[in-house]
Design a protein around this motif. Structure first.
Motif, PDB file in Angstrom:
ATOM      1  N   GLY A 284      13.202   8.169  68.237  1.00 61.84           N
ATOM      2  CA  GLY A 284      12.238   6.850  67.100  1.00 61.84           C
ATOM      3  C   GLY A 284      12.352   5.827  67.974  1.00 61.84           C
ATOM      4  O   GLY A 284      11.857   5.255  68.942  1.00 61.84           O
ATOM      5  N   ASP A 285      12.737   4.544  66.881  1.00 58.11           N
ATOM      6  CA  ASP A 285      12.073   3.288  67.196  1.00 58.11           C
ATOM      7  C   ASP A 285      13.978   3.043  67.633  1.00 58.11           C
ATOM      8  O   ASP A 285      14.105   1.857  68.757  1.00 58.11           O
ATOM      9  CB  ASP A 285      12.269   2.497  66.282  1.00 58.11           C
ATOM     10  CG  ASP A 285      10.520   2.673  65.444  1.00 58.11           C
ATOM     11  OD1 ASP A 285      10.147   2.787  66.847  1.00 58.11           O
ATOM     12  OD2 ASP A 285      10.649   2.588  64.181  1.00 58.11           O
ATOM     13  N   ALA A 286      15.125   3.508  67.990  1.00 60.24           N
ATOM     14  CA  ALA A 286      16.278   3.376  68.162  1.00 60.24           C
ATOM     15  C   ALA A 286      16.447   3.817  69.875  1.00 60.24           C
ATOM     16  O   ALA A 286      16.387   4.700  70.567  1.00 60.24           O
ATOM     17  CB  ALA A 286      17.316   4.337  67.382  1.00 60.24           C
ATOM     18  N   THR A 287      17.224   2.483  70.251  1.00 57.15           N
ATOM     19  CA  THR A 287      17.250   3.081  71.300  1.00 57.15           C
ATOM     20  C   THR A 287      19.039   3.143  71.316  1.00 57.15           C
ATOM     21  O   THR A 287      19.905   2.152  70.961  1.00 57.15           O
ATOM     22  CB  THR A 287      17.266   2.519  72.641  1.00 57.15           C
ATOM     23  OG1 THR A 287      17.362   0.654  72.850  1.00 57.15           O
ATOM     24  CG2 THR A 287      15.164   2.512  73.338  1.00 57.15           C
ATOM     25  N   ARG A 288      19.830   3.567  72.657  1.00 58.29           N
ATOM     26  CA  ARG A 288      21.052   3.531  73.347  1.00 58.29           C
ATOM     27  C   ARG A 288      21.007   3.909  75.031  1.00 58.29           C
ATOM     28  O   ARG A 288      20.047   4.315  75.511  1.00 58.29           O
ATOM     29  CB  ARG A 288      21.746   4.683  72.478  1.00 58.29           C
ATOM     30  CG  ARG A 288      23.040   4.785  72.354  1.00 58.29           C
ATOM     31  CD  ARG A 288      24.307   6.009  72.046  1.00 58.29           C
ATOM     32  NE  ARG A 288      25.632   6.339  72.619  1.00 58.29           N
ATOM     33  CZ  ARG A 288      25.292   7.829  72.326  1.00 58.29           C
ATOM     34  NH1 ARG A 288      24.465   8.998  72.122  1.00 58.29           N
ATOM     35  NH2 ARG A 288      26.818   7.876  72.897  1.00 58.29           N
ATOM     36  N   ASP A 289      22.440   3.350  75.522  1.00 62.76           N
ATOM     37  CA  ASP A 289      22.565   3.153  76.544  1.00 62.76           C
ATOM     38  C   ASP A 289      24.018   3.792  77.443  1.00 62.76           C
ATOM     39  O   ASP A 289      24.767   3.842  76.566  1.00 62.76           O
ATOM     40  CB  ASP A 289      22.883   1.935  77.742  1.00 62.76           C
ATOM     41  CG  ASP A 289      21.318   0.872  77.409  1.00 62.76           C
ATOM     42  OD1 ASP A 289      20.894   1.500  77.754  1.00 62.76           O
ATOM     43  OD2 ASP A 289      21.082  -0.159  76.711  1.00 62.76           O
ATOM     44  N   VAL A 290      23.558   4.956  77.649  1.00 63.29           N
ATOM     45  CA  VAL A 290      25.137   5.542  78.417  1.00 63.29           C
ATOM     46  C   VAL A 290      25.043   5.842  79.387  1.00 63.29           C
ATOM     47  O   VAL A 290      24.528   5.219  80.602  1.00 63.29           O
ATOM     48  CB  VAL A 290      24.757   7.336  77.953  1.00 63.29           C
ATOM     49  CG1 VAL A 290      24.526   7.339  76.228  1.00 63.29           C
ATOM     50  CG2 VAL A 290      23.712   7.819  78.641  1.00 63.29           C
ATOM     51  N   ARG A 291      26.164   6.352  80.168  1.00 69.26           N
ATOM     52  CA  ARG A 291      26.368   6.008  81.557  1.00 69.26           C
ATOM     53  C   ARG A 291      26.987   7.442  82.100  1.00 69.26           C
ATOM     54  O   ARG A 291      27.655   8.209  81.053  1.00 69.26           O
ATOM     55  CB  ARG A 291      27.261   5.204  82.081  1.00 69.26           C
ATOM     56  CG  ARG A 291      26.956   4.791  83.257  1.00 69.26           C
ATOM     57  CD  ARG A 291      28.313   3.965  83.962  1.00 69.26           C
ATOM     58  NE  ARG A 291      29.920   3.909  83.762  1.00 69.26           N
ATOM     59  CZ  ARG A 291      30.624   4.858  84.811  1.00 69.26           C
ATOM     60  NH1 ARG A 291      30.352   4.999  85.702  1.00 69.26           N
ATOM     61  NH2 ARG A 291      31.852   5.032  84.674  1.00 69.26           N
ATOM     62  N   ALA A 292      26.745   7.674  83.358  1.00 67.79           N
ATOM     63  CA  ALA A 292      27.544   9.106  83.672  1.00 67.79           C
ATOM     64  C   ALA A 292      27.613   9.456  84.980  1.00 67.79           C
ATOM     65  O   ALA A 292      26.619   8.442  85.858  1.00 67.79           O
ATOM     66  CB  ALA A 292      26.300  10.035  83.178  1.00 67.79           C
ATOM     67  N   ARG A 293      28.692   9.681  85.874  1.00 67.80           N
ATOM     68  CA  ARG A 293      28.775   9.755  87.098  1.00 67.80           C
ATOM     69  C   ARG A 293      28.013  10.644  87.391  1.00 67.80           C
ATOM     70  O   ARG A 293      27.604  10.362  88.716  1.00 67.80           O
ATOM     71  CB  ARG A 293      30.121  10.409  86.721  1.00 67.80           C
ATOM     72  CG  ARG A 293      31.309   9.370  86.527  1.00 67.80           C
ATOM     73  CD  ARG A 293      32.353   9.586  87.432  1.00 67.80           C
ATOM     74  NE  ARG A 293      33.299  10.603  86.870  1.00 67.80           N
ATOM     75  CZ  ARG A 293      34.473  11.646  86.957  1.00 67.80           C
ATOM     76  NH1 ARG A 293      35.328  10.892  88.850  1.00 67.80           N
ATOM     77  NH2 ARG A 293      35.261  12.086  87.201  1.00 67.80           N
TER      78      ARG A 293
END
Length: 414
Positions: free
Chosen positions: A161-170
């Motif tokens: 939707g209007d929300a974003t989120r940052d993640v990290r993966a190897r």
């Protein structure tokens, strides 16, 4: 880390060993194959985890190679009541040519050649198995909108939707289909070919029981496949020129059945009770490479092939199984799942199968669609030679069953 993240729960982890982007048939299978490997795995999917919302859990009837059946059983995807319809025999012919090829598992000293299962049923089975995973975080709905490789991982921005989120993966795995965002974001080119055809997918009732018999009938307008299901139902895949697809799909039931008989003949007796017809455009798309820094493509993101010979999902599943095997081995030694040498081994192990299967599908489309008289004679002679040679048949069938290249052990397990 078990559980479903519906929307964006800030309590969930943001660092993973493996992030699978795309929860379709191949992405879900990979997540299941990695369960219990000792890796932090996340599965991000653009739609909520419901069968009716997942585009790949659709009306198609999938012809599963026996290696795929073996692997999905080994992964406990199939329950006792999963409606698998075995394929024991295959009849291949070409309208206007002489002869036919009959492949019979019993005559070749083999078990089942494969099985037929509606994609929707396979989707149901995969969702049930995902619910039982212990070491998997499911993030949905979540669409990847940015991807940036770093020396020690890949930064990914997910949006709901209007929300974003940052993640990290190897390691990031692109299992997000033919129009893969991951592939585009990594700058990987793609070779495309439009067959100018559409496949109409539906079911019909046959007058005579197929009893494990599948048909592949080639015509100058494209191939027709009839796949055995339960209770005299059969899966039908009818290829037509793209500009005729809407008209044929809109025919009433009687007119549609007459059209099918004109193309397929009466080998299964009179056909009746066609289901809803849905057209799928047919095109070939091959990624120019399948890996980048800490990233790998599997399934249709890596290669989308013509459905002729029913190799698309089977090829993608073999991508996933091989990758899972390598990742599990790396985890057992504490190795980095995104290490360049591991990805190079994946490319090497998949090279023969990927090249041979994609070439076979494409070459067969062009070979069987050519009406040139000398080629028709050569096709008929080829059919005759294959029909008379048990050794050639067995080799041909084993490859079609998925036993080719550097196969995953899961597919070899009966």
């Amino acid at each position: 880390m078990a559980g479903l993240c519906a929307g964006y729960d800030r309590r969930v982890n943001s660092d993973f060993d493996v992030l699978i982007i795309g929860g379709g048939l191949v992405g879900a299978s990979l997540a299941i194959a990695l369960d219990g490997a000792g890796l932090g795995v996340a599965l991000a999917e653009a739609v909520p985890p419901r069968v009716e919302l997942q585009p790949s859990y659709d009306e198609r009837n999938l012809a599963l190679a026996q290696a795929s059946v073996n692997a999905l059983r080994a992964l406990s995807v199939f329950a006792a009541d999963t409606p698998l319809a075995p394929i024991r025999r295959i009849h291949v012919s070409r309208r206007g040519d002489f002869g036919a090829v009959r492949l019979d598992a019993a005559e070749l000293g083999l078990g089942d050649l494969g099985a037929v299962l509606p994609a929707r049923e396979l989707g149901n089975a995969l969702l049930r198995r995902l619910d039982a995973c212990h070491d998997l975080q499911r993030i949905a709905p979540a669409q990847a909108v940015a991807l940036a490789p770093r020396p020690d991982g890949v930064a990914v921005t997910l949006r709901s939707g209007d929300a974003t989120r940052d993640v990290r993966a190897r390691l990031v795995v692109g299992a997000d289909g033919s129009e893969s965002f991951v592939r585009t974001a990594l700058g990987i080119g793609v070779q495309r070919h439009d067959y100018a055809q559409s496949a109409l997918v539906t079911t019909v009732t046959t007058e005579w029981p197929l009893d494990g018999l599948a048909y592949e009938r080639f015509t100058d307008s494209g191939p027709v496949a009839l796949l055995p299901l339960a209770d005299r139902r059969a899966g039908l895949v009818l290829s037509v020129p793209r500009d005729e697809a809407a008209r044929v799909a809109a025919l009433d039931d009687d007119a549609f059945i007459a059209f099918v008989h004109e193309r397929f003949g009466w080998r299964a007796g009179r056909l009746s009770r066609p289901g809803r017809r849905k057209p799928y455009p047919l095109a070939r798309a091959l990624a120019e490479r399948t890996t980048a820094a800490r990233s790998v493509l599997v399934g249709n993101a890596a290669q989308t092939v013509h459905p002729l010979g029913a190799q698309g999902f089977n090829l993608g599943l073999r991508d996933a199984l091989t990758l899972a095997e390598l990742l599990r081995e790396a985890a057992s030694h504490g190795a980095d799942p995104g290490d360049a040498s591991l990805l190079a081994r994946h490319v090497e192990r998949r090279a023969e199968d990927r090249a041979a299967t994609t070439a076979f599908s494409d070459d067969l489309v062009h070979l069987m669609g050519n009406e040139h008289l000398p080629l028709r004679v050569l096709r008929s002679l080829g059919f005759h030679a294959l029909e008379r040679s048990t050794a050639l048949k067995r080799r041909f069938v084993l490859r079609g069953m998925g036993f080719r290249g550097d196969a995953s052990m899961l597919g070899l397990r009966p």
